[in-house]
Design a protein around this motif. Structure first.
Motif: not given
Lengths: 284, 242
Positions: B180-182, B202-204, B224-227, B230-232
């Motif tokens: 789980l990405v937390r 790339k995602i970050m 960066i918006d963590f949420q 996180r989903d990606q």
């Protein structure tokens, strides 16, 4: 003039410091041979009599890069050897005595830029080395101090030779090994390309070692001095200066970019004897 | 005193080569690459070989001879084929074998050898990853300090990522086993779950500076918006760990 296949060919333009060209070619060939020998050594063979040291070990700027690591932990950065520190000290000694003569006489990267500039001068003639607007040019010349500060900072922080990934000197003598970062090859390509328009673009705008040695221009023992009493004020010295220093407007050249090439002196372009000379301060 | 070009040339040659010859006579000059690592010159380990001076050109045999690490352990630690010739395989060759996108090379060997042989080493410098097999060997030897164990927790790379390769001794954090990405998940954990460093960056949208940093902390730091990320990241993790 030399005769080749019955034709008379001029190797150097008249009134040039020809011995400097010979010294430059000597050091360029020497470093190139050692670099090739290093590659051979890594593949298990090498030519006897020639050193097989790496380019890093023969770069005096490597000594500057490793200084922080050496002072704080007593070790050299990976890939560096004691020779880099010794060459750095020799470079500093020559700079205190003669200014950045290392740049003008020894550095192979400066040499290859001059060689490429020879073509640029033939193509663009009087326009060559005068493409960059003076104001912008004056500002850009301080960029190399930024590069110096950045290199020292990132090297101290990472304890690795990060600058090698952007270093055109490393790329020049390593491009055949496959170990050279694309970014370094791009910087080398840009440097050589720009050399067609500007004399020594890397030295003027980006070289961190040149920035450091350039500071010696403020206190060097031997300086370029212009005798105002005999000067004809024809501006030849300024026109010939590869670093675009207005020699004809100063009595003593204290510009941080002077490389002690002596091309402005009475031994070269200045038509009046003993007017622009390389001498100790206060001696006539 | 005035110098002409010829005399300046002579002076430069004398200074340059005279300086080199003098330093040779004094025993200071060393330019050619050493086949072996240099020794510590001070401290408790004075006279012992310094793992920090190992180079990519060193072979496994040279490392073994100088540091007393059996070549079998080196081969096992870095997942090399059993028929690897220790006399020919250079440490720089490790980089080509690593397909995870995270560098395992001479720097990793330096850390491994230092911890294996109990020699001083600055673990606060540029971090180097170790394969799980290398970490396991080091843990088996049981001579690590708490700080060194923490380092291994942070910089062990479970190549391939799937849960089957996660540590079986219960040392993994809950996030590793749950995938789980937390906000407390680190970049190292993402790499261990199989995500490539290229994909993560790339995602970050920004470079990863410290692989051991928790994502939440990193996102706060760089704005960066963590949420959103996180989903990606979770989508990519789920693809690799169904």
């Amino acid at each position: 003039m030399v005769t080749v296949f019955g034709k008379r060919i001029r190797l150097f333009r008249p009134k040039s410091i020809w011995i400097r060209k010979v010294v430059q070619a000597f050091f360029f060939v020497l470093i190139a041979l050692i670099s090739v020998n290093h590659t051979l050594f890594e593949s298990g063979q090498n030519i006897g009599l020639i050193s097989y040291a790496s380019v890093h070990a023969l770069c005096p700027f490597g000594g500057v890069e490793t200084l922080y690591a050496y002072l704080t932990s007593g070790t050299l950065l990976p890939k560096l050897r004691e020779s880099a520190v010794i060459l750095m000290m020799i470079g500093f000694l020559t700079a205190v005595l003669f200014g950045p003569a290392f740049c003008g006489w020894i550095c192979p990267l400066g040499t290859i830029q001059e060689w490429v500039s020879g073509f640029g001068r033939k193509i663009f003639r009087r326009k060559f080395n005068h493409f960059v607007p003076e104001k912008l040019d004056n500002m850009l010349r301080y960029a190399r101090y930024g590069v110096l500060a950045w290199v020292i900072y990132v090297t101290a922080k990472s304890a690795t030779l990060l600058f090698a990934d952007y270093d055109p000197y490393f790329a020049l003598f390593h491009f055949w090994t496959g170990e050279t970062a694309i970014s370094a090859l791009v910087v080398l390509g840009l440097t050589l390309g720009l050399s067609l328009l500007v004399e020594r673009p890397w030295c003027k705008y980006a070289c961190p070692y040149g920035a450091l040695l350039g500071l010696s221009n403020f206190f060097r023992v031997f300086s370029i001095i212009r005798a105002e009493s005999t000067c004809k004020a024809d501006g030849a010295c300024s026109i010939m200066c590869p670093m675009n220093i207005p020699v004809d407007r100063v009595k003593t050249v204290r510009d941080h970019q002077c490389i002690s090439c002596l091309e402005c002196t009475s031994e070269a372009i200045c038509p009046v004897a003993k007017t622009v000379v390389f001498t100790t301060r206060g001696v006539k | 005193m005035t110098l002409n070009a010829r005399n300046l040339a002579i002076a430069l040659f004398v200074l340059m080569f005279g300086g080199i010859v003098l330093s040779m006579l004094m025993g200071w000059w060393a330019a050619s690459p050493d086949a072996v690592a240099s020794n510590f010159t001070s401290g408790e380990a004075a006279g012992k070989p310094n793992p920090a001076s190992l180079k990519g050109m060193n072979t496994l045999k040279q490392v073994s001879d100088q540091f007393g690490v059996p070549t079998e352990d080196l081969i096992r630690a870095f997942n090399l084929p059993a028929d690897t010739d220790p006399g020919k395989f250079k440490l720089s060759g490790l980089e080509a074998l690593n397909a995870s996108g995270v560098e395992i090379g001479p720097a990793s060997v330096r850390v491994f050898v230092a911890l294996y042989a109990g020699l001083p080493f600055d673990l606060d410098g540029e971090p180097a990853y170790l394969p799980q097999s290398a970490s396991d060997i080091l843990k088996e030897r049981g001579n690590l300090t708490p700080e060194q164990l923490v380092y291994l927790e942070q910089y062990t790379l479970y190549v391939g990522g799937p849960a089957s390769q996660a540590p079986a001794d219960g040392t993994a954090t809950p996030a590793v086993s749950a995938h789980l990405v937390r906000s407390s998940t680190t970049f190292t954990e993402l790499l261990n779950w199989g995500l490539s460093s290229t994909l993560i960056q790339k995602i970050m949208g920004k470079p990863i500076r410290d692989p051991a940093a928790p994502l939440g902390h990193y996102c706060d730091e760089v704005g960066i918006d963590f949420q959103a990320v996180r989903d990606q990241l979770q989508v990519e993790v789920d693809k690799l760990n169904p």
